[in-house]
Design a protein around this motif. Structure first.
Motif, PDB file in Angstrom:
ATOM      1  N   GLU A   4       1.601  -0.315   0.279  1.00 15.76           N
ATOM      2  CA  GLU A   4       1.418   1.130   0.415  1.00 15.76           C
ATOM      3  C   GLU A   4       1.799   1.907  -0.841  1.00 15.76           C
ATOM      4  O   GLU A   4       1.434   3.078  -0.976  1.00 15.76           O
ATOM      5  CB  GLU A   4       2.248   1.664   1.592  1.00 15.76           C
ATOM      6  CG  GLU A   4       1.832   1.123   2.956  1.00 15.76           C
ATOM      7  CD  GLU A   4       0.483   1.658   3.419  1.00 15.76           C
ATOM      8  OE1 GLU A   4      -0.070   2.545   2.747  1.00 15.76           O
ATOM      9  OE2 GLU A   4      -0.012   1.196   4.456  1.00 15.76           O
ATOM     10  N   THR A   5       2.539   1.287  -1.748  1.00 18.96           N
ATOM     11  CA  THR A   5       3.043   2.044  -2.899  1.00 18.96           C
ATOM     12  C   THR A   5       2.779   1.353  -4.227  1.00 18.96           C
ATOM     13  O   THR A   5       2.064   1.879  -5.077  1.00 18.96           O
ATOM     14  CB  THR A   5       4.551   2.297  -2.751  1.00 18.96           C
ATOM     15  OG1 THR A   5       5.216   1.045  -2.492  1.00 18.96           O
ATOM     16  CG2 THR A   5       4.834   3.256  -1.612  1.00 18.96           C
ATOM     17  N   CYS A  23       0.221   1.495   9.636  1.00 20.87           N
ATOM     18  CA  CYS A  23      -0.951   0.809   9.084  1.00 20.87           C
ATOM     19  C   CYS A  23      -1.054  -0.613   9.636  1.00 20.87           C
ATOM     20  O   CYS A  23      -1.907  -1.393   9.204  1.00 20.87           O
ATOM     21  CB  CYS A  23      -0.889   0.796   7.560  1.00 20.87           C
ATOM     22  SG  CYS A  23      -2.506   0.887   6.762  1.00 20.87           S
ATOM     23  N   HIS A  58      -2.066   5.372   9.678  1.00 19.88           N
ATOM     24  CA  HIS A  58      -0.919   6.095   9.119  1.00 19.88           C
ATOM     25  C   HIS A  58      -0.375   7.144  10.095  1.00 19.88           C
ATOM     26  O   HIS A  58       0.084   8.209   9.687  1.00 19.88           O
ATOM     27  CB  HIS A  58      -1.261   6.735   7.771  1.00 19.88           C
ATOM     28  CG  HIS A  58      -1.414   5.729   6.671  1.00 19.88           C
ATOM     29  ND1 HIS A  58      -1.152   6.014   5.342  1.00 19.88           N
ATOM     30  CD2 HIS A  58      -1.794   4.433   6.686  1.00 19.88           C
ATOM     31  CE1 HIS A  58      -1.372   4.943   4.607  1.00 19.88           C
ATOM     32  NE2 HIS A  58      -1.771   3.961   5.408  1.00 19.88           N
ATOM     33  N   LEU A  78       5.627   2.581   6.522  1.00 20.00           N
ATOM     34  CA  LEU A  78       5.464   3.917   5.949  1.00 20.00           C
ATOM     35  C   LEU A  78       6.680   4.778   6.287  1.00 20.00           C
ATOM     36  O   LEU A  78       7.225   4.696   7.392  1.00 20.00           O
ATOM     37  CB  LEU A  78       4.214   4.583   6.507  1.00 20.00           C
ATOM     38  CG  LEU A  78       2.884   3.949   6.100  1.00 20.00           C
ATOM     39  CD1 LEU A  78       1.796   4.297   7.104  1.00 20.00           C
ATOM     40  CD2 LEU A  78       2.494   4.412   4.706  1.00 20.00           C
TER      41      LEU A  78
END
Length: 389
Positions: A127-128, A91, A337, A84
């Motif tokens: 994550e994206t 995470c 996070h 992140l």
């Protein structure tokens, strides 16, 4: 045989901890995980896995396979290793990738006796812009009999559900003008975005309680004395099932079009990230993993988490029997996070979770490879779920 798996994991435990710690110290964002991928691939090469990279058009994705040369099921362990921004591995993907690689390496030592194959799939950018989405669409899982991944957390939980999610962008186009001298000549794109937010807020009381809609204004004008001719909002829209999410998204799009009509602007609607489907846990596979975790760990295993997040493992679970349980790091107060979460992954508790998770995954893979009745139950449940859907 499971005692042999324990020996294998203990034999590589320090190496796994070193790999996980390296990933922690060298965090890389989604689709940029070059060092992380190489670290995991090098480990699997040491254990005689055949490696393919650039899977599903993603440079940092890989497939590592150990084939016994004998008939049998094919087990897949999924590895995540993206970090992140500003937080690093908040995470715990450094643990996830290493657990899967370790489980596969241990199981490969027994596979000449069990038959079948063991695969590790490196899946970037969870994550994206999760790579599991194109992998699921392009047939990567077509020959897989069971797919597994374990996520670290404060406490251990059985595999459960996740929300389906669409990432939607709304770009409004108006007409610039001097906001004081000639406002009547302008069309305010930012006003459209504001009406979009107002409309979505009004919608909230008319959707089921599982729905989550949250967004930002990513572009809203450059100066207060100029009528903004461009404005952009980005939203995540989530719901418990893909079918209901599609209904909610249509309502949101109608609101967006109405907001444009109210101001005289035009709107362009698009997806700015890949869509995630809801997670469907295969209960037969989940029960097997939970039983193994209870044998390898002293921690309590709680029922599935009540979650309002979304994961690309959901897309995998639509095409192959799958699980996504949580392995605890003995810290119930941990918040994902965060830097604190990342730091916990390199503690003794984090390393213990790595060991327990890898061993439980390996044991579960062994059960699927050797227990014909279990495999039949897993497949029967999956077919029933698909037919119901």
């Amino acid at each position: 045989m499971k005692q042999q798996l324990t020996k294998e994991i203990e034999g590589i435990k320090q190496q796994l901890c070193d790999i996980s710690d390296y990933l922690y110290e060298h965090p890389e964002l989604g689709d940029q995980e070059y060092q992380s991928m190489q670290k995991l691939v090098a480990f699997l090469k040491e254990h005689q896995f055949e490696i393919k990279t650039n899977i599903a058009g993603r440079e940092t994705a890989f497939k590592a396979e150990f084939n016994s040369g004998k008939p049998g099921p094919k087990i897949a362990y999924l590895a995540e290793y993206d970090a992140l921004p500003g937080v690093g591995h908040g995470c715990g993907h450094n643990l996830i990738g290493t657990m899967s690689a370790g489980a596969a390496a241990a199981l490969s030592k027994l596979i000449h006796e069990t038959g079948g194959s063991v695969v590790v799939l490196g899946t970037p950018a969870e994550e994206t812009n999760g790579a599991k989405v194109p992998m699921s669409e392009q047939g990567t899982f077509d020959d897989i009999d069971a797919a597994m991944i374990v996520h670290p957390g404060g406490t251990s939980h059985e595999s459960g559900e996740s929300l389906a999610m669409d990432a939607i962008q709304f770009r409004y186009f108006g007409k610039s003008s001097h906001a004081a001298a000639s406002p009547e000549q302008g069309i305010n794109a930012l006003d459209s975005v504001i009406q979009l937010f107002n409309g979505i807020n009004a919608l909230r009381q008319h959707v089921t309680s599982d729905v989550r809609i949250h967004g930002i204004i990513s572009e809203g004008g450059l100066a207060a004395n100029v009528v903004p001719d461009k404005a952009t909002a980005q939203f995540y829209v989530r719901a418990k099932s893909r079918d209901y999410l599609n209904e909610v998204v249509e309502k949101v799009k109608h609101i967006a079009e109405g907001a444009a009509s109210m101001t005289g602007a035009s709107v362009e609607i698009s997806n700015y990230e890949l869509s995630y489907d809801n997670m469907i846990t295969n209960q037969a596979l989940s029960d097997t993993y939970t039983k193994n975790l209870k044998q390898t760990s002293n921690q309590t295993v709680f029922p599935p988490k009540e979650t309002y997040g979304s994961i690309d493992m959901g897309n995998v679970s639509q095409v192959v029997p799958a699980i996504h349980p949580y392995i605890g790091m003995n810290a119930s107060e941990l918040v994902p996070h965060t830097k604190e979460f990342a730091d916990t992954t390199i503690t003794e508790a984090g390393h213990q979770a790595l060991r327990d998770g890898a061993l439980s995954l390996a044991m579960t893979g062994y059960d699927v490879l050797t227990d014909c009745e279990l495999l039949e139950a897993i497949q029967k449940e999956f077919k029933k779920t698909k037919n119901k859907k």
